[in-house]
Design a protein around this motif. Structure first.
Motif, PDB file in Angstrom:
ATOM      1  N   PRO A 135      -1.695  11.430  -8.727  1.00  0.00           N
ATOM      2  CA  PRO A 135      -3.021  11.987  -9.619  1.00  0.00           C
ATOM      3  C   PRO A 135      -2.794  11.646 -11.289  1.00  0.00           C
ATOM      4  O   PRO A 135      -3.404  12.851 -11.768  1.00  0.00           O
ATOM      5  CB  PRO A 135      -3.006  13.333  -9.211  1.00  0.00           C
ATOM      6  CG  PRO A 135      -1.597  13.299  -8.247  1.00  0.00           C
ATOM      7  CD  PRO A 135      -1.283  11.896  -8.465  1.00  0.00           C
TER       8      PRO A 135
ATOM      9  N   LEU B  22       0.809  -1.408   0.213  1.00  0.00           N
ATOM     10  CA  LEU B  22       0.087  -0.204  -0.539  1.00  0.00           C
ATOM     11  C   LEU B  22       1.204   1.002   0.281  1.00  0.00           C
ATOM     12  O   LEU B  22       1.148   1.992  -0.463  1.00  0.00           O
ATOM     13  CB  LEU B  22      -0.916   0.442   1.578  1.00  0.00           C
ATOM     14  CG  LEU B  22      -1.829  -0.965   1.373  1.00  0.00           C
ATOM     15  CD1 LEU B  22      -2.902  -0.291   2.471  1.00  0.00           C
ATOM     16  CD2 LEU B  22      -3.245   0.136  -0.004  1.00  0.00           C
ATOM     17  N   LEU B  23       2.030   1.154   0.816  1.00  0.00           N
ATOM     18  CA  LEU B  23       2.514   3.344   0.725  1.00  0.00           C
ATOM     19  C   LEU B  23       3.693   2.905  -0.116  1.00  0.00           C
ATOM     20  O   LEU B  23       3.618   4.073  -0.492  1.00  0.00           O
ATOM     21  CB  LEU B  23       3.614   2.598   2.007  1.00  0.00           C
ATOM     22  CG  LEU B  23       2.663   2.735   4.129  1.00  0.00           C
ATOM     23  CD1 LEU B  23       3.821   2.277   4.983  1.00  0.00           C
ATOM     24  CD2 LEU B  23       1.760   3.931   3.904  1.00  0.00           C
TER      25      LEU B  23
ATOM     26  N   SER C  12      -1.176   7.158  -4.893  1.00  0.00           N
ATOM     27  CA  SER C  12      -2.175   6.982  -5.664  1.00  0.00           C
ATOM     28  C   SER C  12      -1.840   8.212  -7.062  1.00  0.00           C
ATOM     29  O   SER C  12      -1.869   9.203  -6.532  1.00  0.00           O
ATOM     30  CB  SER C  12      -3.305   7.211  -6.017  1.00  0.00           C
ATOM     31  OG  SER C  12      -3.466   8.169  -3.806  1.00  0.00           O
TER      32      SER C  12
END
Lengths: 416, 368
Positions: B19, B12-13, B17
């Motif tokens: 942009p 996850l880290l 995300s």
């Protein structure tokens, strides 16, 4: 896993999803011309059934956003014989209109007011954008289809006649699809002498007395209209960075009519070498839509196929309650719920006030973008998408139990 | 924590995300039939690094197949006035993209940049100074738009020698110009969802001139109750800018203060090599590198061809948005921001060592 790390993980996952889908980073700023902020007048036609409910939702949200729009409201109902002159004048003056659905009675000889509006204002292109909304799971993923449908001719020409009153043509039914080059051609008048109109075709008809009469419904396809809808479809694809345009047809059966449509599309396609063009027969298209919808991008269709394909695509992507759309011509634009199914709704939905306002809210965001107010369009769209993805406030067609007003309040609360 | 959660956490880290790598399609833009017809834009390469960076824009537009074609005209800073044909072209096309024109110090030759703005009555200059993701600066959360009056103030060009050895330079402030710049600033804030407008002045000293400017701003502010309005003296403003820049949103200023504030704000947010901007009037618009410092560059940069094209590329994205081609503007902006964020292709002012051409090639490759 220990309970603390589980909650930590859940929070991280939720935050990463939320930040990627809902928060829009400020993009390069829009530098307006002086005077661009003055309010625009827009004609508003609430319509029938759920129409007043959903248009009122739009009015509330526009008010909350202080959008530079003010509405001129006119009452039009589907059973009127024609759209009132003052309404037409208002639309011609304002150039843009937002409307709810107008109920078209089945049979009965009353022509559809929706179609009347489109023909009088020459709104030749209808556009529906069917796409999966984040947070609304459906059986089909990766749907992002824009259906561009010819709006003024084809099967909706409204030219029907009983061939010979009470007395019938042969049981061999004739479907006449023919091609006219000029737009001024008065088809109705020429059909008064039907027996010799298409030499070589009607000669084989036998007249026989029978209990049922026969009606001919003319599907009219012209080069002029086919060319302009094809030109609009490719121009839309070019301006919106779309990669593929698919023409939908049934030219294996209606060789001349749909053949003319296809020829026009092919000619226009040559001018856009960067955009892929292909053709698909409408029955195969319907099957492919429900099997592998990710293969479609922009679809250009004649009138009837467009109606069916648009509603199918809307259905697979989440329902007609959420898809935005609009109708545009050279001078005017009318925005309404994208796909036409259910735009008037049932009595039960009207009574319980549980109509879904999302489609008309997203269509009004399209309208704001069309009117060159991109920030307001973005804010409205972000708020609506956030409400949908959170999932707390959904009307019946999306699986929830909320009323229209509850959804509107949630959208207003989410405006930034 | 259990072993499984560690691996999930690492996954996850390490995938933040971004942009800019996966733009989601927003509500579609439904154009009028005929909106896709190409627009003509006047192009003035200018002096110094001008031809280099405008060449960059031309290459990127070609790669994007943007519906814009350029009419190029040579104008140099040492000419006495802007040639007739250029003015006619800008008047006809309504939109112009230009590189910097070198204004000689002293000597009595008036600035051609100013001449263009006055003749076409391009009264508002807009610079958007914003932190670019991936470009680390000493100040965070900077997002300031400086709207500067472009035609009067200290730049009226009215100077005379009263008595040999004594010179007066007239600063002219009119109600008409102050009102229209204030109106434009508030309209811009309204249309772009900005919350605050700050007027920058020195009315404690120039009580009448800047006082008139402030009065006009206050009057216009009354018509926009949803937007916060405040005023700040220019010296305090400069200090606040470098101390706490996040307090500023839209700033409306007379001519000279605007020049200084815009360059300061551009400096704290990453440098004048990356800030986009434009000038607009009732009928025409001219786009150029946002803040004026360094828009001609020095000889060394010209020789080595290491000018930063980012500012002019982002300004041309503003131009595309202004010309109502929002998708092309978005594509260009996303490509440029991706290149900046990746950090491999940066010119000297951003801490790298690339040439202009290498940056342009990277942007073209990043176009989707």
């Amino acid at each position: 896993m220990s309970p603390r790390s589980l909650t930590l993980l859940k929070n991280l996952a939720r935050n990463s999803n939320a930040s990627s889908s809902c928060i829009q980073t400020r993009s390069v700023t829009y530098m307006p011309r002086p005077g661009d902020g003055s309010p625009r007048a827009v004609t508003l036609i609430p319509g029938d059934g759920i129409g007043p409910l959903v248009t009122n939702a739009v009015e509330q949200v526009m008010e909350a956003m202080h959008a530079p729009i003010y509405f001129e409201k006119y009452d039009v109902h589907g059973e009127m014989s024609r759209v009132p002159a003052e309404v037409m004048e208002s639309i011609r003056k304002n150039k843009v209109c937002l409307k709810g659905g107008l109920k078209t009675p089945v049979g009965g000889g009353v022509s559809s007011l929706n179609v009347q509006l489109r023909k009088e204002l020459d709104l030749f292109a209808s556009l529906v954008n069917c796409f999966n909304l984040p947070g609304l799971p459906t059986k089909h993923e990766n749907v992002d289809i824009v259906v561009i449908r010819e709006n003024t001719e084809g099967e909706y020409a409204g030219l029907e006649h009983e061939v010979v009153p009470g007395v019938v043509e042969s049981l061999k039914r004739l479907e006449i699809s023919f091609v006219i080059e000029s737009f001024d051609f008065d088809v109705t008048r020429s059909l008064e002498n039907t027996t010799r109109f298409v030499p070589g075709v009607l000669e084989s008809v036998e007249l026989r007395r029978c209990a049922h009469s026969v009606v001919e419904s003319l599907k009219v396809i012209t080069k002029f209209c086919s060319e302009r809808i094809a030109k609009y479809a490719f121009e839309y694809a070019y301006l919106n960075n779309r990669k593929k345009v698919t023409a939908v047809h049934k030219a294996n059966i209606m060789k001349l009519a749909d053949g003319l449509f296809l020829e026009s599309c092919r000619e226009v396609a040559k001018k856009y070498p960067g955009i892929t063009y292909n053709e698909i027969i409408v029955d195969n298209c319907c099957m492919q839509l429900v099997a592998k919808p990710e293969q479609f991008d922009v679809m250009v269709t004649p009138n009837l196929y467009g109606n069916l394909v648009a509603n199918t695509a809307a259905g697979i992507a989440g329902g007609t309650g959420v898809m935005p759309g609009g109708n545009v011509g050279a001078d005017h634009a009318v925005f309404e719920q994208g796909a036409s199914a259910g735009n008037v709704g049932k009595d039960k939905i009207v009574r319980e006030n549980k109509a879904n306002p999302v489609a008309l809210l997203l269509s009004s965001a399209m309208m704001l973008r069309h009117l060159q107010f991109p920030s307001f369009a973005d804010r409205l769209e972000t708020a609506v998408k956030r409400v949908i993805s959170e999932g707390n406030c959904r009307t019946k067609d999306l699986g929830g139990q909320s009323t229209t007003q509850q959804v509107v309040d949630a959208v207003i609360a989410n405006l930034e | 924590m259990a072993k499984r959660s560690v691996s999930i956490l690492t996954r996850l880290l390490t995938n933040p995300s971004s942009p800019f790598t996966a733009p989601t399609r927003s509500i579609t833009y439904m154009p009028r039939p005929g909106d896709g017809a190409p627009r003509t834009v006047t192009l003035i390469p200018g002096d110094g690094i001008g031809p280099l960076v405008t060449g960059a824009v031309e290459q990127v537009f070609e790669a994007m197949h943007a519906p814009v074609h350029f009419e190029r005209y040579e104008v140099r800073g040492h000419m006495r006035k802007v040639p007739e044909e250029v003015m006619e072209s800008v008047k006809r096309n309504k939109v112009c993209l230009k590189g910097g024109l070198a204004t000689p110090v002293g000597g009595g030759v008036s600035s051609l940049n100013m001449q263009l703005r006055k003749e076409l009555d391009i009264f508002a200059s807009l610079v958007n100074c914003i932190n670019v993701p991936g470009l680390v600066t000493r100040h965070e959360n900077v997002d300031i738009v400086v709207i500067r009056e472009n035609t009067e103030g200290e730049y009226a060009g009215l100077e005379h020698e009263v008595v040999p050895g004594v010179v007066e330079s007239l600063k002219v402030i009119t109600k008409y110009c102050s009102e229209r710049i204030a109106r434009y600033a508030f309209e811009y804030a309204y249309l772009n969802n900005r919350k605050k407008v700050t007027a920058v002045h020195k009315a404690n000293i120039m009580k009448l001139a800047d006082g008139l400017f402030l009065e006009s701003c206050r009057e216009v502010a009354k018509a926009y109750p949803g937007i916060t309005y405040n005023e700040i003296i220019v010296d305090n403003c400069c200090m606040q800018l470098v101390a706490k820049p996040e307090q500023f949103d839209v700033m409306v200023t007379p001519n000279l203060y605007g020049n200084l504030i815009a360059n300061t704000a551009a400096g704290i947010a990453g440098g004048t090599g990356v800030m986009p901007g434009g000038n607009v009037g009732a009928e025409h618009a001219i786009f150029e590198q946002g803040a004026s410092a360094g828009n001609v560059g020095n000889d060394k940069i010209v020789e080595q061809k290491k000018a930063n094209p980012m500012a002019l590329l982002l300004s041309s994205a503003m131009m595309l948005k202004h010309l109502q081609f929002p998708t092309f503007a978005d594509r260009l902006e996303i490509a440029v921001k991706q290149v900046i964020q990746e950090g491999k292709w940066r010119t000297k002012d951003l801490g790298g060592d690339c040439t202009t051409q290498e940056v342009v090639d990277a942007v073209i490759k990043a176009l989707d």
